[in-house]
Each structure stands twice: as C-alpha cells, then as structure tokens.
Design a protein around this motif. Structure first.
Motif, short mmCIF file in Angstrom:
data_model
loop_
_atom_site.label_atom_id
_atom_site.label_comp_id
_atom_site.label_asym_id
_atom_site.label_seq_id
_atom_site.Cartn_x
_atom_site.Cartn_y
_atom_site.Cartn_z
N PRO A 203 6.53 64.07 61.21
CA PRO A 203 5.29 63.30 61.25
C PRO A 203 4.19 64.12 61.91
O PRO A 203 4.46 65.05 62.67
N ILE A 204 2.93 63.76 61.61
CA ILE A 204 1.81 64.44 62.25
C ILE A 204 1.41 63.66 63.50
O ILE A 204 1.63 62.46 63.59
N GLU B 265 -16.18 65.79 67.88
CA GLU B 265 -15.77 67.07 68.48
C GLU B 265 -14.48 67.57 67.86
O GLU B 265 -14.28 68.77 67.69
N LEU B 266 -13.60 66.64 67.48
CA LEU B 266 -12.32 67.03 66.90
C LEU B 266 -11.97 66.07 65.75
O LEU B 266 -11.26 65.09 65.94
N PRO B 267 -12.47 66.36 64.55
CA PRO B 267 -12.08 65.54 63.40
C PRO B 267 -10.56 65.60 63.21
O PRO B 267 -9.97 66.68 63.27
N TRP B 268 -9.94 64.42 62.97
CA TRP B 268 -8.48 64.34 63.01
C TRP B 268 -8.01 63.26 62.03
O TRP B 268 -8.72 62.28 61.81
N PRO B 269 -6.82 63.40 61.45
CA PRO B 269 -6.37 62.40 60.47
C PRO B 269 -5.91 61.07 61.07
O PRO B 269 -5.95 60.04 60.39
N ILE B 270 -5.48 61.08 62.34
CA ILE B 270 -5.02 59.86 63.01
C ILE B 270 -5.54 59.86 64.44
O ILE B 270 -5.31 60.82 65.19
N TYR B 271 -6.22 58.79 64.82
CA TYR B 271 -6.67 58.64 66.20
C TYR B 271 -5.92 57.50 66.88
O TYR B 271 -5.71 56.44 66.28
N MET C 104 1.55 63.47 70.65
CA MET C 104 1.86 64.66 71.45
C MET C 104 0.62 65.55 71.59
O MET C 104 0.67 66.76 71.41
N ASP C 105 -0.48 64.90 71.98
CA ASP C 105 -1.76 65.61 72.08
C ASP C 105 -2.08 66.03 73.51
O ASP C 105 -3.19 66.50 73.77
N GLY D 31 -3.19 67.88 63.20
CA GLY D 31 -2.04 66.99 63.36
C GLY D 31 -0.70 67.61 63.03
O GLY D 31 0.35 67.04 63.35
N VAL D 32 -0.70 68.77 62.39
CA VAL D 32 0.54 69.41 61.93
C VAL D 32 1.04 70.41 62.98
O VAL D 32 0.28 71.24 63.47
#
Length: 336
Positions: A125-126, A145-151, A302-303, A321-322
């Motif tokens: 999973p991402i 600042e950080l475009p991301w697929p899941i927030y 896990m950020d 995310g990967v």
C-alpha cells in the motif's frame, strides 16, 4: 553483543497539532545493537499521552543492559519473549530494542528483514501524508507544499466539516480523518455522513479509547469504516476491537515492536479486520522498520520522517506515497 543508547531532539518542519497537543520538536531514542561486526538500529519517540520520555526509556534499558548484552544468536521471537517480562511496563523501550534486534538479526543473515520473513512487496500500500490541525489557510499551504495521493487529516475542532469542505476544494486526493478521541458518538455519526460526501475513506479513533459502547454503535451505524488507534495498543486489544472497529492501526511503540506487531496484524486479518500501521513522528530509523510490514497492510501512515526539518538517518525513501527500500540489509538504516 553491545548496547548503545542515543538520544535526539527531532525538529519538525511545521508545528504539529492534534486534538490534544501541539509540538515543534520530537524527542527520540535510538537503540544500537552491535555484534560480530554488524549493527542494528531501533527507535522509539517520547509521548506525553502515554507518560513516556526518552530518559525513562534509557533508564529502563540500562537496568537490563547485562541481560541484553549476554544474548547470543537468539531469534527475535525468543529474544522478545525473554525481554517482555522485564520491559512490559514500558513497551516503547521494548519497541526500540526489538527493532534494533530484528535489524541486527536480518543483517547477520545477509537479508533484508522483509525477505527474511518471506514477504512479497509487489503489492505494498502507499502511505498517506498527515496534515495537522491548523488554520484552514495553513492546512491548504501544507497540501500545496507537498501534493500527495492520500492525506490524513487531523481533526477534533468545532469546525471539522468546514475544514474538510475547504480542503476538498484544493485536491482530489483521498482523505482519511483522525479525530484522536476528539468526538462524541452522535457527533461522529453525523460527521461521517458529511465526510463520506467529501471523499473520506475512513475515520480513525473518533471516540475516547475506553468508550466501548460508543465504538460498538459506530461500528454498527457509521456510514464510514472506523479504525482503532488509541483503543488498540497491545496484542490483547485485537480481540476487544473485533466487532467494535472495522480495522486496527497498530503502532510499533505501543505494542513493543515488530515482533508483536506482526502477530497482531495476522490475528486482525484472520478476524476479517482491515490492517494499518501508523507512526509516532519517528526518523527514518523507525519508519524503515514500519516499511518491512507493508505486505501485511491495507493502509499505512509512515510519513514521520517526512515531517522532520532534518532526518538523522537514511533508510527507505518515499515518493508520491510509494516506498523504495534501501540497498542495505535488515531494515536498511544508516545513521547520519
């Protein structure tokens, strides 16, 4: 085997706010185990909610230093079972030790840890990226600042729906909501209806940890899945969470490390629950350990290292995310 304890103050990029606290720095303990020319690394951060500080962890591990250093080539499972009775009152300290021992053990086998476990990483999973409570303007800034697929959005304010409504205007990303025990039952049921319309995937720990009657009602009536966090700390909690939550978020520091987390995740899966592992603002030492569990997970948060102004280690890397694993064995960590 030699035990080395290192304490760090991890500075965050931004003030990080959840429903019960705000922080600008995160104290952290790094455990290093050295044996036969190899080094293994583990981590646990401090946490006021659980009354855990770095000095407390260091003191507890120092008390059992002679037992740790007398260990010779035991499996991580045998080592954990030996250390648990001595450290069960401080699972954070046990976690840091267990991570270091798993890392060391895999390096001595000349394998990455997930390889040693026989895990297939092809469908990992991402990870989400967490946006802490702030003004709406600042929360939007952090997303830009950080475009991301899941927030993962931290909530627990008087304007939660208004916040998510505004954030949704700026991204098509999946949202996950973590209220950190900040809502009541009726509030959670009502919010779930609005949040589902706003593209939210699930709610994490909306109610106080011990509100089991409330958890049951949400489990039965919520239009969104409910994932346990504060209600799921140690292995015994998996059975308690069954039929009260749709999934569980296992934190390594709360359950005593990778060895116990693996058992908890497998049990949750057997009970038909969704599985997740979260983090506690660790550096790449702790995050690289979490990454070894990805094949067991439906969701992952896990950020932690990404929230830091400056990391103290290298290990896994995350892009959009990967996860990409280090070339090194064990958890792949090196201290900077």
């Amino acid at each position: 085997m030699k035990l080395i304890l290192k304490d760090y103050i991890l500075e965050l990029k931004h003030t990080f706010t959840i429903s019960r606290e705000s922080i600008d720095v995160q104290p952290s303990l790094i455990v290093v185990l050295e044996d036969d020319g190899f080094s293994g690394y583990g981590e646990a951060t401090s946490n006021p909610y659980y009354n855990i500080t770095v000095p407390i962890m260091m003191a507890e591990l120092s008390k059992v230093k002679s037992i740790i250093e007398a260990t010779v080539n035991e499996t991580p499972e045998v080592f954990w079972a030996k250390m648990y009775p001595l450290l069960k009152h401080n699972m954070f300290a046990l976690c840091a030790l267990d991570l270091a021992y798993n890392d060391l053990y895999a390096r001595k086998q000349h394998k990455k840890l997930y390889e040693l476990w026989g895990y297939d990483i092809s469908h990992n999973p991402i990870t989400d990226y967490t946006i802490g409570i702030d003004t709406v303007e600042k929360m939007v800034e952090k997303m830009k600042e950080l475009p991301w697929p899941i927030y993962k959005i931290k909530l627990g304010t008087n304007e939660d729906i208004k916040i998510v409504t505004e954030l949704r205007k700026h991204t098509d990303a999946i949202f996950r909501i973590d209220a950190n025990c900040g809502w009541g039952v009726d509030e959670a049921l009502k919010n779930a209806i609005a949040l589902k319309e706003l593209g939210v995937e699930f709610l994490e720990q909306p109610l106080k940890a011990d509100n089991w009657n409330g958890h049951k009602k949400l489990f039965q009536d919520s239009v969104l899945p409910i994932v346990a966090d504060e209600s799921c700390q140690v292995s015994e909690d998996i059975a308690k969470c069954h039929n009260h939550f749709h999934g569980v978020n296992v934190k390594l520091v709360k359950c005593g490390g990778l060895t116990s987390a693996r058992k908890m995740l497998i049990e949750a899966r057997q009970l038909g629950m969704k599985t997740m592992v979260g983090c506690m603002t660790e550096s790449s030492v702790g995050i690289s350990a979490v990454a070894q569990l990805l094949p067991l997970l439906d969701y992952v948060d896990m950020d932690g290292a990404m929230l830091l102004a400056k990391d103290i280690a290298t290990g896994i890397t995350i892009e959009n995310g990967v996860t990409t694993y280090s070339d090194l064995n064990g958890t792949g960590v090196s201290l900077l």
